[in-house]
Design a protein around this motif. Sequence first.
Motif, PDB file in Angstrom:
ATOM      1  N   ARG A 166     -13.115   1.331  -2.519  1.00 16.09           N
ATOM      2  CA  ARG A 166     -12.298   1.828  -1.653  1.00 16.09           C
ATOM      3  C   ARG A 166     -11.234   2.844  -2.432  1.00 16.09           C
ATOM      4  N   HIS A 167     -10.534   3.718  -1.345  1.00 11.81           N
ATOM      5  CA  HIS A 167      -9.689   4.500  -2.124  1.00 11.81           C
ATOM      6  C   HIS A 167      -8.401   3.975  -2.825  1.00 11.81           C
ATOM      7  N   PRO A 168      -8.163   4.164  -4.121  1.00  9.73           N
ATOM      8  CA  PRO A 168      -7.366   3.494  -4.864  1.00  9.73           C
ATOM      9  C   PRO A 168      -5.737   3.689  -4.463  1.00  9.73           C
ATOM     10  N   LEU A 169      -5.487   4.669  -3.695  1.00  4.05           N
ATOM     11  CA  LEU A 169      -4.342   4.851  -3.221  1.00  4.05           C
ATOM     12  C   LEU A 169      -3.937   3.953  -2.157  1.00  4.05           C
ATOM     13  N   ALA A 170      -4.991   3.411  -1.257  1.00  2.00           N
ATOM     14  CA  ALA A 170      -4.832   2.742  -0.301  1.00  2.00           C
ATOM     15  C   ALA A 170      -4.477   1.274  -0.853  1.00  2.00           C
ATOM     16  N   GLY A 171      -5.003   0.865  -1.941  1.00  2.00           N
ATOM     17  CA  GLY A 171      -4.399  -0.323  -2.892  1.00  2.00           C
ATOM     18  C   GLY A 171      -3.396  -0.307  -3.295  1.00  2.00           C
ATOM     19  N   ILE A 172      -2.755   0.829  -3.832  1.00  2.00           N
ATOM     20  CA  ILE A 172      -1.217   1.063  -4.303  1.00  2.00           C
ATOM     21  C   ILE A 172      -0.372   0.948  -3.368  1.00  2.00           C
ATOM     22  N   VAL A 173      -0.588   1.668  -2.230  1.00  3.19           N
ATOM     23  CA  VAL A 173       0.421   1.718  -1.001  1.00  3.19           C
ATOM     24  C   VAL A 173       0.667   0.177  -0.344  1.00  3.19           C
ATOM     25  N   ALA A 174      -0.749  -0.289  -0.161  1.00  4.06           N
ATOM     26  CA  ALA A 174      -0.615  -1.755   0.457  1.00  4.06           C
ATOM     27  C   ALA A 174      -0.037  -2.585  -0.445  1.00  4.06           C
ATOM     28  N   ALA A 175      -0.070  -2.717  -1.795  1.00  7.28           N
ATOM     29  CA  ALA A 175       0.607  -3.397  -2.736  1.00  7.28           C
ATOM     30  C   ALA A 175       2.221  -3.242  -2.566  1.00  7.28           C
ATOM     31  N   PHE A 176       2.588  -1.808  -2.515  1.00  4.04           N
ATOM     32  CA  PHE A 176       3.946  -1.235  -2.605  1.00  4.04           C
ATOM     33  C   PHE A 176       4.729  -1.916  -1.216  1.00  4.04           C
ATOM     34  N   ALA A 177       3.728  -1.742  -0.168  1.00  2.00           N
ATOM     35  CA  ALA A 177       4.396  -2.500   1.267  1.00  2.00           C
ATOM     36  C   ALA A 177       4.605  -4.047   1.198  1.00  2.00           C
ATOM     37  N   GLY A 178       3.917  -4.528   0.422  1.00  7.16           N
ATOM     38  CA  GLY A 178       3.990  -5.964   0.209  1.00  7.16           C
ATOM     39  C   GLY A 178       5.204  -6.326  -0.694  1.00  7.16           C
TER      40      GLY A 178
END
Length: 519
Positions: A166-178
């Motif tokens: 999956r796109h790594p930026l999606a993982g970064i921003v999801a974690a940042f949101a949490g």
Amino acid sequence: MSNHATNNNLCASRSVMDKFLNSVERVGNKIPDPALLFFYGLLIIWILSAFLSQFNFGLIHPVTGTTVEIKNLLTGHALAGSLTNMVTTFTSFAPIGIVLVAMLGVGVAEASGFITTGLKKMLNVTPKKLLTPALVLVAIISHTAADAGYVLIIPLGGILFHAAGRHPLAGIVAAFAGVSGGFSANFIPSAVDPLLAGFTQSSAQVLDKEYLVNPLSNLYFTGLSSIIIVGIVWYVTERIIEPRLKRLSIDVNAESNQDMGSYSELENKAFNRAAFSMLAGILLLILLSIPEASALRSPSGSLIVHSAPLMKSIVPLIFIMFMISGVVYGRVAGTFKNQNDIIKAMNHSMSAMSPYLVMSFFCAQFLAAFSQSNIGTFLALEGSAFLKEINMPSQLTIVCMILLTATVNLLIGSASAKWALMGPILVPILMGLGIAPELSQAAYRIGDSVSNIISPLMVFFPLVVVYCQRYVKSTGIGTLASMMLPYSISMFIGWTMFLLAYWALNIPLGINAPYTYQI
């Protein structure tokens, strides 16, 4: 619409976002340090007290029944009293002891590696289909370990998503949101709970000198909020963010730190023993609380009233539980070679609190002057009277407070500094409207969280940009903010609606946490 037109629209929206965020950054950078804000506030209170003391406003204190008179703090006797009591005003400031004691225990658990290994274990046992909600849940739990989420969970989110195709930026921003957007959502007590409760109590005592706020007064609400935040971030990530990121190519094929999410057999063994010790401690506490004659109960036999020793011991219990688990983990894993290492861990956690102590010194002097001058009581009564006159529903008042907090949060990132500034005014005013301080605190926590992720003044915001640049080198502040904006808006709407529904159903906010205040 062609890809060319789509890209032009995307660039235009980013341009507008960049201009807006640059303006916020310029304004925010001109705001003095929170400690200076309280110092300037102290000077303003002194001057205002001298001016307002010349008038008789005819206000009657609703609790004591006495006439509210503004006290001049610029007289010789008042200034001498301020100097005489300066040290005790600081040392008796309620939030200081509460926060420092809790951080001693959490600091040991964090330095030992106990919390970090626990977070890694949670992510490593997660099925790929549940990767997003699991990542967000772990990000929320990371609040227990202060800033661990920013330096561990957010980059780990990029690695895990990239490894899963999956796109790594999606993982970064999801974690940042949490980690940041869901900052006040957590079902595990942390140092944030007693920190905010201490300021809430001081603010409430501007109007009611005897009012007490339990450190876990929002525990049930923040715990259930975790589920709401996980659901919101999960939906936004997979339905909004990832489809947009498909057009954004990745500049690298692999992340160099692939072992960030791994842990050794020794670390696994240490974690299991430390977790068992914490569970054993909790079980022992429960067993000691069961007998009706338990020393942890109040004279009336209750465990949850303010006078119960158990309620008065919440912060020391947080210290003890994290201390025990941290020491056990450190001994088994070898991160603590001897007793001196444990003390060094405590010293390290306290060194990180020095900015908080400096701010607290000036905040304590400001709040003392605010209370002694009666300006706080004056503002509370006049503000309450105004709000009653316009007859705005209590629910709308709470929504406006959340929106105000979220807006101020764009310029002042510190949760404690912001609440110390806003609380002494907002809490007494809302008390005058019949809204309990615990509900005001819950509303504040929502506003303080949801706009973190779009503020370039948030201290970790540039670091998250760097994480993104590992995969997409062209990522900038505006790029990250445009990705975080859907999270911010969704959490503001969803979390606010959840609080209103929670309130309507009269579900307890936490321990000893009423919704209403009766003068």
